[in-house]
Design an enzyme around this catalytic site. Sequence first.
Site, mmCIF file in Angstrom:
data_model
loop_
_atom_site.group_PDB
_atom_site.id
_atom_site.type_symbol
_atom_site.label_atom_id
_atom_site.label_comp_id
_atom_site.label_asym_id
_atom_site.label_seq_id
_atom_site.Cartn_x
_atom_site.Cartn_y
_atom_site.Cartn_z
ATOM 1 N N LYS A 51 0.836 -1.204 0.000
ATOM 2 C CA LYS A 51 0.000 0.000 0.000
ATOM 3 C C LYS A 51 0.872 1.256 0.000
ATOM 4 O O LYS A 51 0.602 2.219 -0.709
ATOM 5 C CB LYS A 51 -0.957 -0.016 1.203
ATOM 6 C CG LYS A 51 -2.062 -1.053 1.020
ATOM 7 C CD LYS A 51 -2.877 -1.321 2.266
ATOM 8 C CE LYS A 51 -3.832 -2.499 1.983
ATOM 9 N NZ LYS A 51 -4.576 -2.945 3.172
ATOM 10 N N GLN A 95 -4.833 -1.769 9.235
ATOM 11 C CA GLN A 95 -4.668 -3.096 8.631
ATOM 12 C C GLN A 95 -5.293 -4.158 9.537
ATOM 13 O O GLN A 95 -4.988 -4.241 10.719
ATOM 14 C CB GLN A 95 -3.169 -3.388 8.416
ATOM 15 C CG GLN A 95 -2.898 -4.688 7.690
ATOM 16 C CD GLN A 95 -3.445 -4.715 6.261
ATOM 17 O OE1 GLN A 95 -3.280 -3.764 5.498
ATOM 18 N NE2 GLN A 95 -4.119 -5.802 5.903
ATOM 19 N N ASP A 118 -11.290 2.567 3.357
ATOM 20 C CA ASP A 118 -11.564 1.131 3.181
ATOM 21 C C ASP A 118 -13.055 0.869 2.963
ATOM 22 O O ASP A 118 -13.430 -0.224 2.538
ATOM 23 C CB ASP A 118 -11.105 0.356 4.436
ATOM 24 C CG ASP A 118 -9.779 -0.354 4.227
ATOM 25 O OD1 ASP A 118 -9.435 -0.630 3.065
ATOM 26 O OD2 ASP A 118 -9.099 -0.641 5.230
#
Length: 278
Positions: A51, A95, A118
Amino acid sequence: MELIDGKLISQQIKDECKERCAKLKAEGKEPALAVILVGSDPASSIYVNNKKKACEYVGIKSLSYELPEETTEAELLKLIDGLNRDDSVTGILVQLPLPKQINEDAVIRAISPKKDVDGFHVENVGALCVGEPGFVSCTPAGIIQLLKRSNVDIAGKNCVVIGRSNIVGKPMALLMLRENATVTICHSKTADLKGICKQADILIVAIGKPRFINSEYVKEGAVVIDVGIHRDENNKMCGDVDFDDVKDHVSKITPVPGGVGPMTIAMLMNNVIEAKER
Ligand code: NAP
């Protein structure tokens, strides 16, 4: 049979993001993504690194927070609160999975919906549900891009989604509905999975079981999207679909690797840029 090339399409999306990012920066608006990793799970570390690399490519500033395994929920929530208030931070990504002492739902809810790139916050999920703008979970959003950019007509088609997880199956079904497909969601309690899958013009598989779906589940000429990522007994990557068995029966299919996988990060980049553009 035609392969749906996720590597190529994700590269196109990242290049488009790069242009949009340059335009934002020229206007004095620099997008920044805060990435939080708790603990040192090797798979999570790889995802986080990928990422960061994608941010670098696109021109997004990435802020990295690597916290020890024993971090408490209160400490993590405090960090998120600070990032929510910081106007220079465009998006916040925690995460997953988190260590067991931390409640994932509480953490997701703590992220400001405006920075939830997200697309996991209930407010964004609700927005998707009622058809309002918001952030959409990156993997299913990427699958819509794969279908559209491979010229697959969605409207009016029978779409079967296998899996009902909050990050893949459910948002996937809602997105296909938004694109006017007729959608069926299957899960572990579904009776006659084969029969239902055989009706699908577009079959999207997120079942989490290596090579589970073979040609007995696939209608002749269907489009098959394989979300699964596994390593088999020979350490070879494979998906939830038995690619070799179904390939001669489909019109289009995503390979593993190089199908859905690369799209997730590309759509994350898209969401960060979009957050800054809004
Ligand atoms: P998950 O949370 O484990 O969900 C799996 C779903 O499959 C559940 O809804 C489950 O039903 C259903 N299922 C399990 N066994 C079944 C069976 N025998 N028949 C019918 N349905 C069955 O998995 P996930 O997070 O959605 O991920 C799915 C796969 O995609 C995994 O392989 C994962 O690694 C992969 N993935 C890839 C990406 C990417 O970037 N490419 C991103 C996320 C996930 P119940 O709800 O009834 O238990």
